[in-house]
Every structure is written in structure tokens, then in C-alpha cells.
Design an enzyme around this catalytic site. Structure first.
Site, short mmCIF file in Angstrom:
data_model
loop_
_atom_site.label_atom_id
_atom_site.label_comp_id
_atom_site.label_asym_id
_atom_site.label_seq_id
_atom_site.Cartn_x
_atom_site.Cartn_y
_atom_site.Cartn_z
N HIS A 56 27.07 33.46 81.71
CA HIS A 56 27.92 34.16 81.28
C HIS A 56 28.87 33.54 80.70
CE1 HIS A 56 26.67 37.93 82.97
NE2 HIS A 56 26.03 37.61 84.25
N CYS A 67 27.23 35.43 75.31
CA CYS A 67 27.67 36.25 74.67
C CYS A 67 29.80 36.18 73.58
CB CYS A 67 28.43 37.52 75.72
SG CYS A 67 26.98 38.36 76.46
N ARG A 110 25.72 36.98 69.26
CA ARG A 110 25.10 36.09 70.18
C ARG A 110 25.48 34.62 69.86
NH1 ARG A 110 25.27 39.85 72.71
NH2 ARG A 110 23.59 40.44 74.22
#
Length: 241
Positions: free
Chosen positions: A128, A206, A215
Site C-alpha cells: 500500500h 499505486c 502503477r
């Protein structure tokens, strides 16, 4: 204006004032709720994720010390610890099997069909960039030549981040791709059907940090392997937690 008309006008003004005030109160309440949601997402989930991940690292190290024999990993299992000095003097995160939301809340996730740490092929991981501990929040700061160290039960693996083809000094080491571009986690990244001969790493997150329109990808190549037991590799020259 007659008394009746004046009364109707006054009543209409009172209703309008009440409507405006009520609407304002609703908007303020919604704003407060939105702010609380942001605080929860940004701070509380990070706090909980950090605490959970510290516990995962502790349990994993204890199992290594006790020489507990583990079977084939399933989704959510901790399989190692990853260190990236560029992301902080004490940055270290548990490496878990799987890249679903539940697994990424536990640490940096390993793409199950990619190579294992140190193997020939592409050891691909994801993390993340915002909330849930946001381990890759500043992955864009990693430079070509930086080290990524992966610790497993029996070995340490040191990967060196590769520059992008044709990159000039000072250029970013990362590249941006479409979210659907799965070729980055192939055995030879972006080369379908090619048999791997090198030991590579791919890091995925991300982009932008608070979005997911693209990405962000970093590639690296295995530079050194160290056996355990023994001291940490010299490339891991910063304070461990």
C-alpha cells in the site's frame, strides 16, 4: 401591504431562514463525518497496521529462533522481512504471501505465482502507498543503486535497484504503467514467454499516492546472498527495530 400579506411574508422568511440553517447544519455534520473518516483512514488504520505488523515480525522471528518447520505458505502467512534503507533508518516490514487487501494490511505482499526470494525468476511484491501502514508511501524516492534486503528463515538476499533503460543521472528509477499491465510480474518482466536466467525483484504500488490511475514499478537484480546463522549482511547498515 396588508397585515395578512405582511404576516405571510414574515412566515416565509422564517421558513427560509430555518431551511438555510438546517441545510447548513447538515453540511457541517457531513463535513465533520468526512473529516473523521479521513482521520480514521489516514491515522487509525496506519496505527493498527503498524501494531499488527510489529506483532507479525515478532512472531516470525520467534518461530525462526525456535526452528519451527513451516510448510508451503498459504495466503496471509509471513514468509520473511523486507528492509529498504531509503524509506527510513529503521524501515522494515513483514513479507506475507498474497496481494489481496487482507494480506496487504499485514505487510508487503508477495505475488503467489512469482519466484520466491533469491530464486531464478522474478520475485514480485506489492504494498500500500496510503493507509493500512502505507509501507510504500515513498517508494518513488528509491534510487537506482539502492539496496532492498530480504530476510528469510535461512538466508539474506540483497537486491540492487536497476536504473531504467536510457536513464540519465538524477532520473527516477521507477516507471509508471497501466494498472492492467500484468507483464511486470512475469518471470522475465515485460517479456512474455522468455525463460528467466537472472534473479530479479519487482516492487509494485499505486500511483499517485492517494489514487490508483497508474502503477509505480521498480526493478532490481540480486547482488548478494548470505547464509544464516550469522551476522546481518553489511548492506543492512542501519538500526533494526
Amino acid at each position: 401591504m396588508t397585515g395578512a400579506a405582511a404576516g405571510q411574508l414574515s412566515s416565509w422568511r422564517r421558513r427560509r431562514h430555518l431551511l438555510v440553517r438546517s441545510t447548513g447544519e447538515v453540511l457541517i455534520t457531513l463535513g465533520v463525518l468526512a473529516l473523521l473518516m479521513v482521520i480514521y483512514q489516514v491515522f487509525y488504520t496506519n496505527f493498527e497496521a503498524d501494531r499488527r505488523q510489529d506483532a507479525i515480525k515478532g512472531d516470525l522471528r520467534e518461530s525462526w529462533a525456535q526452528q519451527v518447520v513451516a510448510g508451503a505458505p498459504v495466503k496471509g502467512d509471513a514468509i520473511g522481512i523486507i528492509y529498504i534503507e531509503r524509506l527510513g533508518r529503521s524501515w522494515e516490514k513483514p513479507l506475507v504471501e498474497g496481494v489481496g487487501l487482507k494480506q496487504l494490511a499485514r505487510g508487503v505482499g508477495h505475488f503467489p505465482r512469482s519466484a520466491q526470494p533469491g530464486q531464478v525468476g522474478n520475485f514480485a511484491v506489492a504494498g500500500h502507498r496510503a493507509t493500512q501502514g502505507e509501507p510504500f508511501a515513498y517508494l518513488d524516492r528509491v534510487l537506482a543503486g539502492d539496496r532492498v534486503v530480504v530476510e528469510t528463515r535461512s538466508q539474506w538476499f540483497v537486491y540492487t535497484i536497476d536504473p531504467q533503460p536510457g536513464a540519465q543521472p538524477g532520473d527516477p528509477a521507477y516507471k509508471l504503467v497501466d494498472p492492467s499491465y500484468g507483464e511486470v510480474v512475469l518471470p522475465v518482466p515485460e517479456q512474455p514467454g522468455v525463460r528467466p536466467t537472472e534473479r530479479r525483484i519487482t516492487l509494485v504500488t499505486c500511483n499517485p499516492r492517494w489514487g490508483s490511475s497508474t502503477r509505480l514499478i521498480l526493478y532490481g537484480t540480486l547482488a548478494a546472498t548470505y547464509q544464516k546463522p550469522g551476522p546481518p549482511p553489511p548492506e543492512l547498515n542501519y538500526t533494526r527495530t
